[in-house]
Motif scaffolding. Structure first.
Motif, short mmCIF file in Angstrom:
data_model
loop_
_atom_site.label_atom_id
_atom_site.label_comp_id
_atom_site.label_asym_id
_atom_site.label_seq_id
_atom_site.Cartn_x
_atom_site.Cartn_y
_atom_site.Cartn_z
N MET A 13 34.20 45.58 67.14
CA MET A 13 33.13 46.47 66.78
C MET A 13 33.54 47.89 67.13
O MET A 13 34.10 48.15 68.18
CB MET A 13 31.86 46.07 67.56
CG MET A 13 30.76 47.11 67.51
SD MET A 13 29.36 46.75 68.58
CE MET A 13 28.44 45.67 67.55
N GLN A 14 33.25 48.82 66.22
CA GLN A 14 33.57 50.22 66.47
C GLN A 14 32.42 50.90 67.19
O GLN A 14 31.25 50.70 66.86
CB GLN A 14 33.85 50.94 65.16
CG GLN A 14 35.18 50.57 64.53
CD GLN A 14 35.50 51.48 63.37
OE1 GLN A 14 34.63 51.94 62.66
NE2 GLN A 14 36.78 51.74 63.18
N LEU A 15 32.77 51.74 68.16
CA LEU A 15 31.80 52.50 68.92
C LEU A 15 32.04 53.99 68.69
O LEU A 15 33.19 54.45 68.77
CB LEU A 15 31.92 52.20 70.41
CG LEU A 15 31.80 50.75 70.84
CD1 LEU A 15 32.07 50.61 72.32
CD2 LEU A 15 30.43 50.22 70.48
N THR A 59 30.11 59.99 74.58
CA THR A 59 30.75 59.09 75.53
C THR A 59 30.52 59.64 76.93
O THR A 59 30.34 60.85 77.10
CB THR A 59 32.26 58.93 75.27
OG1 THR A 59 32.84 58.09 76.27
CG2 THR A 59 32.99 60.27 75.28
N ARG A 104 38.54 59.78 76.62
CA ARG A 104 38.48 59.54 75.17
C ARG A 104 39.13 60.64 74.35
O ARG A 104 39.62 60.39 73.26
CB ARG A 104 37.02 59.36 74.73
CG ARG A 104 36.33 58.20 75.39
CD ARG A 104 36.90 56.88 74.95
NE ARG A 104 36.31 55.82 75.76
CZ ARG A 104 36.95 54.76 76.16
NH1 ARG A 104 38.21 54.58 75.81
NH2 ARG A 104 36.35 53.85 76.88
N ASP A 108 37.54 51.09 69.37
CA ASP A 108 37.21 49.67 69.32
C ASP A 108 36.53 49.29 70.63
O ASP A 108 36.94 49.74 71.70
CB ASP A 108 38.49 48.85 69.12
CG ASP A 108 38.19 47.40 68.84
OD1 ASP A 108 37.91 46.66 69.82
OD2 ASP A 108 38.20 47.00 67.66
N SER A 109 35.50 48.47 70.54
CA SER A 109 34.76 48.08 71.75
C SER A 109 35.66 47.38 72.77
O SER A 109 35.36 47.40 73.97
CB SER A 109 33.57 47.19 71.40
OG SER A 109 34.00 46.02 70.75
N VAL A 134 36.76 49.44 75.83
CA VAL A 134 35.80 49.82 76.87
C VAL A 134 35.95 48.87 78.05
O VAL A 134 35.88 47.65 77.91
CB VAL A 134 34.35 49.76 76.33
CG1 VAL A 134 33.36 50.09 77.43
CG2 VAL A 134 34.20 50.71 75.15
N HIS A 190 26.93 47.39 78.42
CA HIS A 190 27.12 48.36 77.36
C HIS A 190 26.29 47.91 76.17
O HIS A 190 26.06 46.71 75.96
CB HIS A 190 28.60 48.44 76.96
CG HIS A 190 29.48 48.95 78.06
ND1 HIS A 190 29.49 50.27 78.44
CD2 HIS A 190 30.38 48.32 78.85
CE1 HIS A 190 30.37 50.44 79.42
NE2 HIS A 190 30.91 49.26 79.69
N ASP A 191 25.83 48.87 75.38
CA ASP A 191 24.98 48.55 74.23
C ASP A 191 25.63 47.50 73.32
O ASP A 191 24.97 46.58 72.86
CB ASP A 191 24.69 49.80 73.41
CG ASP A 191 23.83 50.81 74.14
OD1 ASP A 191 23.41 50.53 75.29
OD2 ASP A 191 23.57 51.88 73.57
N HIS A 192 26.93 47.66 73.06
CA HIS A 192 27.59 46.75 72.13
C HIS A 192 27.62 45.30 72.65
O HIS A 192 27.76 44.37 71.87
CB HIS A 192 29.02 47.22 71.80
CG HIS A 192 29.99 47.09 72.93
ND1 HIS A 192 30.12 48.04 73.91
CD2 HIS A 192 30.87 46.11 73.24
CE1 HIS A 192 31.05 47.67 74.77
NE2 HIS A 192 31.52 46.49 74.38
N GLN A 193 27.46 45.11 73.96
CA GLN A 193 27.41 43.76 74.51
C GLN A 193 26.06 43.11 74.23
O GLN A 193 25.97 41.89 74.10
CB GLN A 193 27.65 43.78 76.02
CG GLN A 193 29.03 44.20 76.43
CD GLN A 193 29.16 44.31 77.93
OE1 GLN A 193 28.48 45.12 78.56
NE2 GLN A 193 30.00 43.47 78.51
#
Length: 166
Positions: free
Chosen positions: A1-3, A24, A30, A83-84, A87, A97-100
């Motif tokens: 997943m892209q962040l 970020t 970054r 890419d997640s 992280v 993290h949000d993506h989790q």
């Protein structure tokens, strides 16, 4: 997943510098000089960071190959993404993290299906946006009293909502 870690804003000056809206918590990592960063849309990158500096609270970046204001203007609105997998997971078992969280199945403490986490909003109070089948999305405050269990490996999140929340 892209962040998304940043969004390219307006050009600064005539030599190709651009402003970057930082998204970020670690801009020094970054946006390190020499780093290659992917873009969305993908055909605008990847971009290599040639230099960076802070100016009046704004991050200014020069990308390799972008030497004029017109070329910098063409990048305006481009999202800078990672890419997640890049992280580093938190050492704190109660920090996510949000993506989790996005994509987790949501069930009640009595194992009734509620829906799926589609977003996490940060407006003073973190809110989980839960898509429910055939109903409006639910906003659930992300606090231990209402979300007693987050099972990343099992792909589910348990909620204990008060009467009327859902």
């Amino acid at each position: 997943m892209q962040l998304v870690v940043g969004r390219i804003g307006r050009p600064h000056g005539v030599r190709g510098d651009v402003t970057v809206e930082v998204r970020t918590d670690d801009p020094e990592l970054r946006f390190a000089v020499g780093a290659t960063i992917a873009t969305d849309p993908a055909d605008r990158g990847p971009l290599v960071i040639e230099s960076r500096r802070w100016h009046k609270g704004a991050l200014l970046i020069t990308f390799a190959g972008i030497k004029a204001r017109d070329a910098a203007e063409d990048l305006r609105g481009t999202m800078l993404v990672i890419d997640s997998a890049e992280v580093t997971p938190s050492d704190d078992p109660d920090e996510f993290h949000d993506h989790q969280l996005i994509g987790l199945t949501v069930v009640t403490a009595s194992d009734e299906a509620v829906g799926e986490v589609t977003d996490v909003l940060h407006h003073g109070q973190d809110l989980l946006v839960v898509r429910r089948s055939g109903q409006d999305d639910a906003l659930i405050p992300f606090v231990r009293a209402l979300v007693p269990e987050v099972d990343l490996e099992g792909g589910r999140l348990v909620v204990d909502p008060p009467e009327g929340l859902l």
